[in-house]
Design a protein around this motif. Sequence first.
Motif, mmCIF file in Angstrom:
data_model
loop_
_atom_site.group_PDB
_atom_site.id
_atom_site.type_symbol
_atom_site.label_atom_id
_atom_site.label_comp_id
_atom_site.label_asym_id
_atom_site.label_seq_id
_atom_site.Cartn_x
_atom_site.Cartn_y
_atom_site.Cartn_z
ATOM 1 N N ILE A 123 0.856 -1.181 0.000
ATOM 2 C CA ILE A 123 0.000 0.000 0.000
ATOM 3 C C ILE A 123 0.896 1.236 0.000
ATOM 4 N N TYR A 124 0.617 2.156 -0.881
ATOM 5 C CA TYR A 124 1.454 3.350 -1.008
ATOM 6 C C TYR A 124 0.570 4.548 -1.349
ATOM 7 N N ALA A 125 1.147 5.741 -1.305
ATOM 8 C CA ALA A 125 0.442 6.965 -1.683
ATOM 9 C C ALA A 125 0.967 7.434 -3.030
ATOM 10 N N ASN A 126 0.064 7.700 -3.975
ATOM 11 C CA ASN A 126 0.506 8.132 -5.302
ATOM 12 C C ASN A 126 0.812 9.634 -5.317
ATOM 13 N N GLU A 127 1.026 10.180 -6.510
ATOM 14 C CA GLU A 127 1.421 11.584 -6.628
ATOM 15 C C GLU A 127 0.341 12.542 -6.141
ATOM 16 N N GLN A 128 -0.912 12.107 -6.174
ATOM 17 C CA GLN A 128 -2.016 12.949 -5.708
ATOM 18 C C GLN A 128 -2.367 12.672 -4.242
ATOM 19 N N SER A 129 -1.467 11.980 -3.535
ATOM 20 C CA SER A 129 -1.686 11.625 -2.125
ATOM 21 C C SER A 129 -2.963 10.811 -1.950
ATOM 22 N N ARG A 130 -3.191 9.886 -2.878
ATOM 23 C CA ARG A 130 -4.308 8.962 -2.781
ATOM 24 C C ARG A 130 -3.759 7.569 -2.485
ATOM 25 N N PRO A 131 -4.387 6.828 -1.563
ATOM 26 C CA PRO A 131 -3.874 5.486 -1.234
ATOM 27 C C PRO A 131 -4.092 4.520 -2.398
ATOM 28 N N ARG A 132 -3.107 3.733 -2.680
ATOM 29 C CA ARG A 132 -3.163 2.764 -3.765
ATOM 30 C C ARG A 132 -2.506 1.465 -3.308
ATOM 31 N N SER A 133 -2.837 0.378 -4.023
ATOM 32 C CA SER A 133 -2.277 -0.936 -3.703
ATOM 33 C C SER A 133 -1.701 -1.579 -4.957
ATOM 34 N N VAL A 134 -0.682 -2.392 -4.761
ATOM 35 C CA VAL A 134 -0.080 -3.141 -5.857
ATOM 36 C C VAL A 134 0.341 -4.497 -5.308
ATOM 37 N N ARG A 135 0.210 -5.527 -6.147
ATOM 38 C CA ARG A 135 0.582 -6.877 -5.731
ATOM 39 C C ARG A 135 2.090 -7.069 -5.887
ATOM 40 N N LEU A 136 2.709 -7.720 -4.896
ATOM 41 C CA LEU A 136 4.136 -8.027 -4.945
ATOM 42 C C LEU A 136 4.337 -9.523 -5.161
ATOM 43 N N ASN A 137 5.393 -9.861 -5.886
ATOM 44 C CA ASN A 137 5.724 -11.260 -6.110
ATOM 45 C C ASN A 137 6.341 -11.838 -4.838
ATOM 46 N N PRO A 138 5.832 -12.976 -4.334
ATOM 47 C CA PRO A 138 6.413 -13.562 -3.108
ATOM 48 C C PRO A 138 7.892 -13.903 -3.251
ATOM 49 N N GLN A 139 8.394 -14.017 -4.472
ATOM 50 C CA GLN A 139 9.807 -14.292 -4.670
ATOM 51 C C GLN A 139 10.673 -13.072 -4.367
#
Length: 446
Positions: A123-139
């Motif tokens: 979970i991170y904040a984008n350039e507009q300070s909006r919360p966003r999510s991205v999937r990470l590879n378990p490797q």
Amino acid sequence: MIIDEEIISNGITPRILIRLIERHRNEGERYRKLYDYYIGEHEIKNRSPKSKGAANNRLVCNHAKYIVDMVQSYLTGNPITYSASEDFDIEPLKNAYLEQDIASLDSETVKGMSIYGRAYELIYANEQSRPRSVRLNPQNAFICYSQNADRRALFGVHYYGRYGLDGMLVGFVCNVYDDSYIYNFTSSGASLQGLELQSVEPHYFGGVPIIEYQNNDDIQGDFEQLISLIDAYNLLQSDRVNDKEQFVNSILFLTGCEIDTEQAKKLMHERILMGCEGAQAQYLSKNLNEADTKVLRDDIKDDIHRLSHVPDLSDESFGNNLSGVAIKYKLLGFEQHIKNKERYLTKALRLRFERYNHFLTVLNAMELVPTHRVDVVYTYNLPANELEISQMINNLKGFATDETLLSRLPFVTDAKEESELARKEQAQAYREKIEATQDLAQGGGY
């Protein structure tokens, strides 16, 4: 990964980080094997022929992909929804989910859980300070937990290699996330040994912003225990085709006559053989008992579906016009498997909700909402008898709220919003009826 908190009492140093990454890399071979089986790169493909010229068909029947895709589409084919108690407003958070199509991320997360036994989300904040999510590879990601009973998440790690235009590895990037800060480490070259801290930035999610999704208590994939059965099925099917091929290319055994090489070539081309009295010709081949082979194949296939709890929907028993209750009985084992997976998924989704909620409260976009006052609602992607559902809803009117009844309809994704729209339509129809009655009373006519 569980570590002693004393190890990081003076902070996370490059030396500690390198040791932890090396421990995590020991899981790399397992992850690669599981992913290879999902994409169809099975062990049978590495088989060599038993002898020169022997048939060596290598068939892949990808039960691993079938199991994962069935679980993924059944659990997240319809988007996961959220409903809160009337005292709380979660619309800002739901909008943050909708803006990034969180349903697609949920589906990919469940897929990762089914393949690897775990999945990660950043979970991170984008350039507009909006919360966003991205999937990470378990490797390339892991979380370190404390050794005490509550297994508190201490920090999460996401590392990956940097590659030049020629495809050569030129360095590593490693980001570490604890409760309050993001630590960025980088190194040059093909080794992690040169990791150095580059920057430290705060984040505002109120906890470690990497979420781990566990598939089960043993952290195993849905087909991981069935790999030997999948290999056996592939081997059996490949050998069946080999036997057929070798049967067609059987050796011709001649008795009572002799032919030379040229005559043998002519025989293969013209299919005519002249022999003297008492001569015999027959093919040398082993007898193929297809009945026994089919029994063994079906037994292995049944074991794969039985032990994975994922039904074979191509089975004839699913071909009849079954009622919703009958289908549920046939899917009972599958339902129990999904329920177990759902418990772990819900726990992680509540943690994600908590991180988003904390970030939005910092922005004054919403109030703090306790996670236990929020329900995670799953709508299984199963063919539904809508007539039965509508009859059930009519029978339960007055015994349950309209919002609860609407949530049972497969085509309704937000029961609260749908209930509100229905009330507005009813109110509008009532106003129009009142206005029409007033026109008649005032002599407006028809």
